[in-house]
Design an enzyme around this catalytic site. Structure first.
Site, PDB file in Angstrom:
ATOM      1  CB  SER A  72      -0.871  -0.032   1.257  1.00 40.87           C
ATOM      2  OG  SER A  72      -1.489   1.202   1.452  1.00 40.87           O
TER       3      SER A  72
ATOM      4  CB  CYS B  61      -9.387  -0.497  10.116  1.00 40.10           C
ATOM      5  SG  CYS B  61      -7.887  -0.318   9.198  1.00 40.10           S
TER       6      CYS B  61
ATOM      7  CG  HIS C 244      -1.973   4.918   3.107  1.00 38.85           C
ATOM      8  ND1 HIS C 244      -2.332   5.053   4.419  1.00 38.85           N
ATOM      9  CD2 HIS C 244      -2.612   3.813   2.653  1.00 38.85           C
ATOM     10  CE1 HIS C 244      -3.175   4.078   4.745  1.00 38.85           C
ATOM     11  NE2 HIS C 244      -3.353   3.321   3.696  1.00 38.85           N
TER      12      HIS C 244
HETATM   13  N1  PLP Z   1      -3.256  -4.786   5.476  1.00 42.34           N
HETATM   14  C1  PLP Z   1      -2.628  -4.309   6.566  1.00 42.34           C
HETATM   15  C2  PLP Z   1      -1.737  -5.204   7.355  1.00 42.34           C
HETATM   16  C3  PLP Z   1      -2.809  -2.975   6.947  1.00 42.34           C
HETATM   17  O1  PLP Z   1      -2.195  -2.507   8.025  1.00 42.34           O
HETATM   18  C4  PLP Z   1      -3.679  -2.164   6.180  1.00 42.34           C
HETATM   19  C5  PLP Z   1      -3.969  -0.768   6.584  1.00 42.34           C
HETATM   20  O2  PLP Z   1      -4.026  -0.454   7.758  1.00 42.34           O
HETATM   21  C6  PLP Z   1      -4.280  -2.714   5.039  1.00 42.34           C
HETATM   22  C7  PLP Z   1      -4.054  -4.030   4.716  1.00 42.34           C
HETATM   23  C8  PLP Z   1      -5.178  -1.880   4.156  1.00 42.34           C
HETATM   24  O3  PLP Z   1      -4.416  -1.016   3.343  1.00 42.34           O
HETATM   25  P1  PLP Z   1      -5.091   0.252   2.650  1.00 42.34           P
HETATM   26  O4  PLP Z   1      -5.300   1.259   3.719  1.00 42.34           O
HETATM   27  O5  PLP Z   1      -4.079   0.705   1.622  1.00 42.34           O
HETATM   28  O6  PLP Z   1      -6.335  -0.207   2.012  1.00 42.34           O
END
Ligand code: PLP
Length: 402
Positions: A208, A335, A210
């Protein structure tokens, strides 16, 4: 003075890099022309289009280089969540004639867990492997869970909450022997620790933008050549028919620049700098405060990750008090914050819900300083002391005081 800048203005300290990182100035500079000057559609034949196409392909090379992949194995997506969904659902749909069983762990990000739960509603069977008290998965448990129906193993590279780094290489060997596809969610590790997809033995790897000082809303799925996968998004033939939709050129350019800069930082020893700051935070806070627990493994953890549980306190009240002092941290993952449910990760490592509620995650980044760490070491114990004095659990706390 700690937490205060010149003229009494609050100097804010950002220690929530696992939630998101600031976009690097150099990344923003690299992206800018693709909004206003080089705005062609990379699928157009004319020079504007070709300029944009070249930039996308250049970014693809940079991302591939960072993880030891071939540029043709890099698929740009809309972020880590999409990459996880694509890997899991895409493999499931394309290989359902071979089998209907998927193996994952109890501590995955919701992007993985919810993809698996979705597939369970559509006839797939999912095994959610347990973890030990450090949040680590035993490769032997992966081996034992494999059946002749297993088509995919998906295990995260490092956990976003407690920073535990999983034995992906060892699991990769087990999965390869069984001839099954192996996906890892590497959103928290890419750009922060060295990664080579061949060394890890993975077929798919999510990343990802960001989380590595790149822009939001852009991600990558590394897809090993020959992997049989269905695409999730239909439409045009972009990304070799794997991911339809006009490319987010500026975002992709930003992702490429972020990958290039991350590679430089790794060579320059950023990992060691963060480990030093991390270990100082852990050591001094646990020395100064009673009834505190380190979550995750002391060594097998992300360089910038500190995750502690403070007994007799609510994580949210710690966050609010830290925020009033200018310190940004988190409790559980970004999240899930806002929900009163204790973190599924902390429950999976065996913590009782009342302890899991008192968790604090501080995640360091490239611009954090010794001075900022000292500031948190000074402020946090005072906040804990104050909150415990107000705590409804005060009686039990005083009885337990060292
Ligand atoms: N997977 C993990 C381990 C993450 O920490 C996150 C984001 O917090 C994601 C997936 C999701 O990524 P994105 O925010 O780019 O959708």
């Amino acid at each position: 003075m700690c937490g205060k800048g010149v003229n009494g203005f609050m100097k804010r300290i950002y220690m929530d890099h696992a939630a998101t990182t600031p976009t690097d100035n150099e990344v923003v500079k690299a992206m800018e022309p693709y909004f206003t000057q080089k705005y062609g559609n990379p699928n157009s034949i004319h020079s504007f289009g070709q300029e944009a196409r070249d930039a996308v392909e250049e970014a693809r090379k940079k991302v591939a280089h960072l993880i030891g992949a071939n540029p043709s194995e890099i698929i740009f997506t809309g972020g880590g969540t999409e990459s996880d969904n694509f890997a899991i659902k895409g493999i499931a749909w394309a290989n359902q004639k071979k089998g209907n069983h998927i193996i994952t762990s109890k501590i995955e990000h919701h992007a993985v867990l919810h993809s698996c739960q979705f597939l369970e509603k559509h006839g797939f069977r999912v095994t959610y492997l347990p973890v030990d008290k450090y949040g680590l998965i035993d490769p032997d448990n992966v081996k034992k869970a494999i059946t002749d129906q297993t088509i995919l193993v998906t295990i995260m590279h490092a956990n976003n909450e407690i920073g535990a780094i999983e034995p992906i290489k060892e699991i990769g060997k087990v999965v390869k022997e069984a001839g099954i596809y192996f996906h890892t969610d590497s959103v928290q590790t890419v750009g922060h620790i060295p990664i080579d997809v061949n060394d890890l033995g993975v077929d798919m790897l999510s990343m990802s933008g960001h989380k590595l000082y790149g822009p939001n809303g852009v991600g990558v799925l590394y897809l090993r050549k020959g992997t049989r996968i269905d695409s999730l998004i239909g439409g045009g033939s972009q990304e070799k028919n794997r991911r339809a939709g006009t490319e987010n050129v500026a975002g992709i350019v930003g992702m490429g620049k972020a990958a290039e800069l991350a590679e430089k930082r790794l060579v320059q020893g950023e990992e060691d700098k963060l480990i030093k700051l991390r270990d100082r935070l852990i050591k001094e806070i646990t020395e100064k405060v009673d009834h505190v627990l380190l979550n995750g493994h002391p060594k097998k953890r992300l360089p910038g990750n500190v995750n502690l549980c403070f007994e007799f306190i609510e994580g949210e009240s710690m966050l609010l008090n830290l925020d009033m002092e200018g310190v940004a941290a988190s409790s559980g993952s970004a999240c899930t914050s806002g929900s009163l449910e204790p973190s599924h990760v902390l429950l999976a490592i065996g913590l009782p819900p009342e302890i899991a509620h008192g968790s604090l995650r501080l995640t360091l980044g490239k611009d954090n300083t010794e001075e900022e760490v000292e500031c948190v070491i000074d402020i946090l114990p005072k906040i804990i002391e104050k909150l415990r004095a107000l705590s409804p659990f005060k009686g039990s706390w005083e009885g337990l005081k060292k």
